[in-house]
Design a protein around this motif. Sequence first.
Motif, PDB file in Angstrom:
ATOM      1  N   CYS A  21      -4.816   5.908  -0.118  1.00 43.07           N
ATOM      2  CA  CYS A  21      -3.799   4.928  -0.496  1.00 43.07           C
ATOM      3  C   CYS A  21      -3.370   5.250  -1.925  1.00 43.07           C
ATOM      4  O   CYS A  21      -4.201   5.423  -2.805  1.00 43.07           O
ATOM      5  N   ILE A  30      -1.265   3.573  -4.048  1.00 39.23           N
ATOM      6  CA  ILE A  30      -0.781   2.536  -4.966  1.00 39.23           C
ATOM      7  C   ILE A  30      -1.890   1.498  -5.098  1.00 39.23           C
ATOM      8  O   ILE A  30      -2.522   1.142  -4.104  1.00 39.23           O
ATOM      9  N   LEU A  31      -2.146   1.067  -6.321  1.00 40.99           N
ATOM     10  CA  LEU A  31      -3.241   0.124  -6.561  1.00 40.99           C
ATOM     11  C   LEU A  31      -2.995  -1.156  -5.771  1.00 40.99           C
ATOM     12  O   LEU A  31      -1.974  -1.819  -5.942  1.00 40.99           O
ATOM     13  N   CYS A  32      -3.914  -1.477  -4.845  1.00 37.65           N
ATOM     14  CA  CYS A  32      -3.675  -2.602  -3.929  1.00 37.65           C
ATOM     15  C   CYS A  32      -4.770  -3.654  -4.013  1.00 37.65           C
ATOM     16  O   CYS A  32      -4.806  -4.573  -3.221  1.00 37.65           O
ATOM     17  N   MET A  57      -9.849   3.192   0.002  1.00 34.56           N
ATOM     18  CA  MET A  57      -8.874   3.131   1.086  1.00 34.56           C
ATOM     19  C   MET A  57      -8.348   4.524   1.417  1.00 34.56           C
ATOM     20  O   MET A  57      -7.224   4.897   1.102  1.00 34.56           O
ATOM     21  N   HIS A 105      -9.219  -0.637  -3.489  1.00 32.80           N
ATOM     22  CA  HIS A 105      -8.212   0.425  -3.365  1.00 32.80           C
ATOM     23  C   HIS A 105      -8.824   1.829  -3.314  1.00 32.80           C
ATOM     24  O   HIS A 105      -8.409   2.670  -2.525  1.00 32.80           O
ATOM     25  N   HIS A 164       0.869  -1.178   0.000  1.00 29.63           N
ATOM     26  CA  HIS A 164       0.000   0.000   0.000  1.00 29.63           C
ATOM     27  C   HIS A 164       0.904   1.226   0.000  1.00 29.63           C
ATOM     28  O   HIS A 164       2.118   1.098   0.161  1.00 29.63           O
TER      29      HIS A 164
END
Length: 279
Positions: free
Chosen positions: A219, A221-223, A230, A227, A184
């Motif tokens: 967040c 970054i693509l998680c 988040m 996502h 993340h």
Amino acid sequence: MGHLISSTLAFVTPQSGGSPNANQIDSLYKITMYVAIVVFVAVEGALVYALVRFRSRKGRVAAQIRGNTRLEVGWTVAAAVIVVVLAALTFAKLPSIQDPSNSGPNGDSLAGNGGLLYASARRRLPPNGKALNVAVIGRQYIWQYVYPGASEPDGLGAPYSYEEMVVPTNTTVTLDIVSEDVVHSWWIPQLGGKFQAVPGYHNYTWFKISKPGIYRGQCAILCGRGHATMRATVRAVTPPQYEAWLSAQKQQIAAANAEAKIARAKLGQQTGAGQVENP
Ligand SMILES: [Cu+2]
């Protein structure tokens, strides 16, 4: 005019105003950008001038020029000087971005030795060694924050919250950023740079907020499929408000744990279907 320029620049420069490190990142960015603007205008201006002044006309024959040593040495040296100056400035400013400063005189007295459970060479503490250390735990798809104040010596029983981090103003807050599952990225733009939360690895950053308020992030970054939801919020309140919030949070968690204990005991006493489902 000055205001117009600065409000237009705000769209393309880093967010700042929340924490000293974010302000330093912003000023470093702007210095580089101003130099780039001067170079851009000079180069494009010379190009446009040449296009107009030396455009083709009937009967004109272009001069055949084969190099100009002085000019070429000149722009090579000038570009090298700019790069060296920018690099020197960046390294000179880097410590003020990376190293936490001391809490303000009216900061929270709970700021101790950072609430460290282990030593680390990479973690930076303020010169006086006192910071409020909050663990930032990324997981699909919510941020959890663990505050100092564990009830057990092994660090268990510490107060925590989800999504919204509450911190005292004028207090240096150091962050331990970790992940429970995938990578993340922790980022509250107004509070400084972006830091990845990597499973099995600790990343460190810090901030110090002078004004009470809400600082939002997400967040970065693509998680996974959740996502987009988040989000992360940092709510800065005065030190007394923080301490009141922290003790209320502790009480709520203790009450919920007590309730869960009773529910578990009840489940354990059950016979029949309950036991089949929870052997
Ligand atoms: Cu994400």
